[in-house]
Design a protein around this motif. Sequence first.
Motif, PDB file in Angstrom:
ATOM      1  N   ALA A  79       0.845  -1.204   0.000  1.00  0.00           N
ATOM      2  CA  ALA A  79       0.000   0.000   0.000  1.00  0.00           C
ATOM      3  C   ALA A  79       0.878   1.252   0.000  1.00  0.00           C
ATOM      4  N   LEU A  85      -4.570   2.289  -1.087  1.00  0.00           N
ATOM      5  CA  LEU A  85      -4.197   1.224  -2.021  1.00  0.00           C
ATOM      6  C   LEU A  85      -3.280   1.788  -3.109  1.00  0.00           C
ATOM      7  N   GLN A  89      -3.382  -2.353  -6.625  1.00  0.00           N
ATOM      8  CA  GLN A  89      -4.437  -2.744  -5.675  1.00  0.00           C
ATOM      9  C   GLN A  89      -5.737  -2.004  -5.993  1.00  0.00           C
ATOM     10  N   GLN A  93      -9.559  -3.419  -7.093  1.00  0.00           N
ATOM     11  CA  GLN A  93     -10.851  -3.106  -6.466  1.00  0.00           C
ATOM     12  C   GLN A  93     -11.795  -2.467  -7.485  1.00  0.00           C
TER      13      GLN A  93
ATOM     14  N   ASP B  16     -12.717  -5.838  -0.236  1.00  0.00           N
ATOM     15  CA  ASP B  16     -11.500  -5.908  -1.053  1.00  0.00           C
ATOM     16  C   ASP B  16     -10.283  -5.321  -0.353  1.00  0.00           C
ATOM     17  N   LEU B  20      -6.749  -7.092  -0.390  1.00  0.00           N
ATOM     18  CA  LEU B  20      -5.689  -6.516  -1.228  1.00  0.00           C
ATOM     19  C   LEU B  20      -4.473  -6.094  -0.428  1.00  0.00           C
ATOM     20  N   THR B  21      -4.630  -5.987   0.874  1.00  0.00           N
ATOM     21  CA  THR B  21      -3.506  -5.548   1.702  1.00  0.00           C
ATOM     22  C   THR B  21      -2.964  -6.689   2.564  1.00  0.00           C
TER      23      THR B  21
END
Lengths: 161, 789
Positions: A79, A85, A89, A93, B16, B20-21
């Motif tokens: 990140a 994000l 990333q 999404q 998400d 995603l992290t």
Amino acid sequence: MTKVTMTVNGKAVSGTVEGRTLLTSFLREDLHLTGTHVGCDTSQCGACVVHVNGKAVKSCTMFAIEADGAEVSTIEGQANEDGSLNAIQAAFQEHHGLQCGFCTPGMVMTAASLLKENPKPTVDEVRNHLEGNLCRCTGYHNIIKAIMAASGQDVSAIAAE
Amino acid sequence: MPKDTGIGAAPKRREDVRFLTGTGQYSDDISLVNQASAVFARSNVANGVIKSIDTTAAAAMPGVLAIFTGEDFVEVGGNPAGWLINSRDGEPMKEPKRPVLAHGKVRHVGDAYAAVIAETVEQAKDAVEAIEADIEELPAVINMKDALAGSNYVHDEIETNQCFDWGWIEDNRAATDEAIKNAHHVTTLDLVNNRLVPNAMEPRCSMANYNAAMNEYTLYTTSQNPHLTRLLISAFVLGIPENKLTVIAPDVGGGFGSKIYHYGEEALVLAAAKKLKRPVKWTSDRTEAFLTDAHGRDHVTTIELAMDKEGNFLAFRTETMANVGAYLSNFSTATPTFLHGTLMAGNYTVPLVYVNVKAVFTNTAPVDAYRGAGRPEATYSIERVIDKAAREIGMDPIELRRKNFVKPDQYPFGSAAGLEYDSGNYDALMDKMEDVADLAGFDARRAASEAKGLLRGRGVNAYIEACGIAPSNLVGILGSRVGLYDASTVRVNATGNISVMVGAHSHGQGHETAFPQIVAELLGVDAASVDIVHGDTSKIPFGMGTYGSRSLAVCGSAIVRATEKIIVKAKKIAAHMLEITDSEVEFNDGVFSAVGTNKTVSFGDVALKAYIPHDFPIDAIEPGLEETAFYDPANFTYPSGAYCCEVEVDPETGKVTVERMTAVDDFGNIVNPMIVTGQVHGGLGQGIGQALLENTVYDETGQLLNASYMDYTMPRADDLPFYAVDHSQGTACTHNPLGVKGCGEAGAIGSPPTVVNAVIDALQSGGNNVTHIDMPVSPLNVWTAIQNA
């Protein structure tokens, strides 16, 4: 047991491991970085992809002691500094490039490696590059679209719905 | 109501961010202090008598804490089949005990006969190697035809290896036979619905903790339905009281059916945690997943279609052998029967349907519901035989389907297979498909392919499925041991934000994003103020979980009902605040107003008042704002669709490439179109995988030959095309409050026959007299068919 020291997501870390300890296990069990996933035992699924010295590596295929002294990045370090994000990333999404999320860390790490080597890949190049990353949820459509979008290319011709 | 977050909007998925992290919490990501590890000793023979198990050496290995064998579970119950099916003669099905660990016999490769608990997983693995098991190998029962005829038995007490011999609709058997005997034209097709491994990317994982002081257990497990798992463990297997067992299914990395079921590993870690008074975790590796996750499909079928001289369908008759593997998994008896036979009229006005299903025990992993569960098998049989019939009588395959479609003015339509279809418009779906797939441009594309030396084919398909399972009274009649409602509690907190507890479980479906859209729409609040709570039996009221494309149709309807109760209660509170009667309150866009005045109170004001009821008339209004609803549907829902696939076939190598894949589906109303599209994509990926790539191969000794990703051909990014997906032709479901039908399985149901029809069309276009190729339509199978044509 052997002592290993490495830099993970910019932080110096060390631990004591057996010779047979995989890098995946060291990250997950010792460092509690559980974003790196284990989806198979034959280095096929890619859920465990991390970067070692800037290269995408399946961390289930590498012993922790082989990463001694290395720079390792994992999904937890991707990140932006403010916690938002990063571009890849955010594209995942935005384009619904994930469902259950289990393969996602490996997909993001593989995509990052691809775009570093090839900033404007074609669709075929993206598909070929993902050959070592399995996803069972998405049928890959939106993963490809997300990676193309993250590369800054126009994805409006790829059907949304 | 903010239109960007209500029903029909496509907000980005809130779940998400954690995925995603790397901050999701899957079962194996959770570790407890002082946790020990379980590893299973699994049979490497398919059929064998356990003569002895000597654990002495293993018990002395470093770190070993306990060893369990089948002996330790003789006194407890077995893992049951959820549906009781009767044979045609009225005999109940055969239901052998499925123990926590094998006892007496092992019945498939991977069948666990012992488990080691050790300080570390490595120590446990080492100790498993030191267990000395004397297992006398017996000939394996693998092929279903041989199983029914042979003299080797999976279960000694079941001498035919037959679980049941089921007929549907039995009263129509003679009439169907007669119709086929007298028909102008009968098309017959023998086909195999290939056995698949579900392959959720997250392997199964179960961890138990035991609190001796409270005599309470907690099980963290990869489940699509934690309440059902708790019920099975409590009522059938270990007898732990339900109120002493919490089952938590945290983030779950895909299920596709394989995580519906209760597995013995869950019971083992619970027993081990109690014995050791320590947390015990087991995580499957991928080979174990291949060997022990419930597989899908595996039907061997003959289908016949009888037509009159105009091409009107007169009857479908189907004979199927369905492999149930070595033990009955929880849904295994429903999948080849009521989720298959009842769909055998398809989208058609055919007057007669008869289906005979023989379920067969074999020395293979249990087979159960996998994405689509019975409906892909039904659709594949029907839509392949129709295609063959069209070719035989020289009619366009789309025209033949249209000729026999149920028409929009025929709903509710009682199908010849016993279901009542509530809504649909199959011609509109076909029209839309022809447009989206650009059928008009097909000839030009075929010419372009041929110029490259390739054959191009086009396949179409029309499917219907029964989703949203389902009415408890109906499934009860059909043999289900449970009801199939769902539940939700809507809790409006004092400060106005809302927690919605749901019985459905999200393992990729995006419930955390889609379900708040419903509440936001009904209450006129921002969806961001609504959170979904799921996957923990201690937090949610009850629920039958997520499978059969039921979450939105059933649990979503429970959310609606609970939210409606909230509005009724909130109106009472608002009336009190506005000093008017209940009937004088109007509620719009999150504001309560007194009819005919400008007096209003907001939803937030009412929520706060509910919890600070200083001036409530306590005999008329209870404090608090929390409501629960259990929703039991009146019928199944009936999604339907029209699909088209175009393939290129290289006649030199037999390689098939999917060039275009179009899915036009009727899902009724849509809550989040982005998520719906993603669900269809995933189903298409799995369906194309079944059609072209995937197969599960046991040799004659019962060894699974492709138990890894080195050997089992999972679809990869470069195997699949982009998809064209359309859901603009929805007809609302008539019997649930959202008008929704369910979208999770459609792609996997509609696509396999579409792909195979396209391959046959391509081969025929090249002058090859090939009428059928069994899946997977691999280069070898295609090349062989060409050579034999």
